[in-house]
Design an enzyme around this catalytic site. Structure first.
Site, PDB file in Angstrom:
ATOM      1  N   ARG A  56      -0.575 -19.979  -9.700  1.00  0.00           N
ATOM      2  CA  ARG A  56       0.865 -20.047  -9.465  1.00  0.00           C
ATOM      3  C   ARG A  56       1.429 -21.139 -10.356  1.00  0.00           C
ATOM      4  O   ARG A  56       0.684 -21.980 -10.878  1.00  0.00           O
ATOM      5  CB  ARG A  56       1.192 -20.349  -7.990  1.00  0.00           C
ATOM      6  N   LYS A  74      12.341 -33.509  -5.588  1.00  0.00           N
ATOM      7  CA  LYS A  74      11.790 -33.498  -6.940  1.00  0.00           C
ATOM      8  C   LYS A  74      12.273 -34.694  -7.762  1.00  0.00           C
ATOM      9  O   LYS A  74      11.881 -34.830  -8.929  1.00  0.00           O
ATOM     10  CB  LYS A  74      12.115 -32.175  -7.633  1.00  0.00           C
ATOM     11  N   HIS A 117       0.355 -31.791   2.317  1.00  0.00           N
ATOM     12  CA  HIS A 117       1.630 -31.137   1.978  1.00  0.00           C
ATOM     13  C   HIS A 117       2.780 -31.578   2.892  1.00  0.00           C
ATOM     14  O   HIS A 117       3.889 -31.064   2.755  1.00  0.00           O
ATOM     15  CB  HIS A 117       1.484 -29.613   2.061  1.00  0.00           C
TER      16      HIS A 117
END
Length: 364
Positions: free
Chosen positions: A232, A326, A202
């Site tokens: 999630r 993103k 991560h």
């Protein structure tokens, strides 16, 4: 009696479609309405946002443990293409074989119970027969005997299950990515991450580390018990309905971001949503992390007035670091020009559901 889709007396009509080349992927009206829109309010910031994966609204993507929809057969065909070109998208370190058998059992039991018209599992001691009607598979094998399957157990069952699968070993108060089937990922590499721990893989995510998101997330995940899975939603953007947006193939898909125009953005720009679930496996005590990708074009999302209003506000107010991470910072102005036409300033109802019966039509 409910069919596999949650719709009375109907079974799923599987699309014949592609996620590459001519991009014939499409969403039916049913698929649009059940799309897992990831924003429950008009702004977005990273959070752990975990909840129990214990069913959900009837017919929704949360309804069953492993969602099967109209894209199933074509997604499995695309996975086979990826694996033919790059077998390293599926890897399992030697100590993870038992976890693979755990995963095979979990998926076979769940699918045969949740979609009995599509999948059958017959068990006679260690002799198992698995029937997958959509893919035309009817195999008999010996449970825990790899020589009786055409692939290892993890690869065998994930070649038949939508979404990616990271299989995580738990040791030293951490989770380690020691196995996986990763062919539909949002720009990360199993071959690069294999053997890494939770914090290492991560590491590239901005803003979340300083907020302590991952420390809290790991603590939550380490405590997940067998029979009590969690879930999630995560999201990003993809130009064209591409499943395989891997770093290995960036040279093929990265350039497609430059093909957006004001005229084609509605059909080419897709919101990419991951339904991430987490299951504890019984024999190995490993954790499996299914990452199911859903794609929906902007023009299809705009058929839901609430989503049109909200998506404009989320993208408009998103921190620059997140738009950059993103991968759509360069196209954000064009996105906002398009989305602004579907935002009349009216308030939106809380929650992710389309609320088509109660939300007003666009007032522009």
């Amino acid at each position: 009696m409910r069919g596999a889709t949650g719709r009375d007396d109907m079974t799923i009509q599987f699309n014949d479609e592609t996620f590459r080349d001519d991009y014939s992927f499409r969403n039916s009206d049913w698929a649009i309405k059940r799309f897992p829109f990831p924003f429950d309010k008009d702004d977005y910031m990273y959070s752990v946002n975990m909840e129990p994966h214990a069913g959900g609204r009837e017919g929704s993507v949360f309804d069953n443990r492993f969602d099967v929809d109209e894209h199933y057969v074509s997604e499995m065909r695309d996975r086979a293409l990826v694996l033919d070109q790059d077998p390293l998208r599926c890897q399992s370190l030697p100590h993870m074989t038992l976890a693979g058998w755990d995963l095979l059992e979990l998926i076979m039991v769940a699918k045969s119970e949740d979609y009995p018209d599509l999948f059958e599992l017959h068990r006679d001691g260690d002799t198992w027969r698995w029937v997958n009607k959509p893919l035309g598979i009817d195999d008999t094998f010996t449970f825990l005997d790899e020589t009786t399957l055409p692939y290892g157990p993890m690869e065998y069952i994930t070649r038949q299950t939508q979404g990616d699968f990271a299989v995580l070993d738990q040791r030293d108060d951490n989770l380690w990515m020691d196995a996986g089937m990763i062919t539909t990922q949002a720009d990360w590499s199993l071959d690069f991450d294999i053997g890494m721990n939770f914090f290492e893989w991560h590491a590239p995510v901005p803003l979340a580390h300083e907020k302590g998101i991952f420390v809290r997330a790991l603590k939550f995940l380490l405590n997940i018990q067998q029979g009590s899975p969690a879930r999630r939603l995560n999201w990003t953007m993809t130009v064209n309905p591409l499943l395989d947006t891997s770093p290995e193939n960036y040279h093929k898909w990265g350039v497609q971001k430059t093909t957006l125009t004001p005229e084609n953005i509605g059909s080419k720009q897709h919101l990419r949503v991951e339904l991430q679930t987490f299951f504890r496996l019984p024999r190995s005590n490993a954790m499996v992390f299914p990452i199911r990708c859903y794609l929906c074009s902007f023009q299809d999302l705009m058929t839901v007035p609430k989503w049109g209003r909200r998506l404009h506000r989320v993208i408009r107010d998103l921190p620059d670091e997140l738009a950059d991470y993103k991968g759509f910072a360069a196209n954000r102005p064009m996105m906002l020009d398009y989305l602004s036409k579907f935002d009349d300033g009216l308030p939106t109802s809380p929650g992710i559901w389309p609320d088509l019966e109660t939300e007003p039509a666009l007032q522009k």
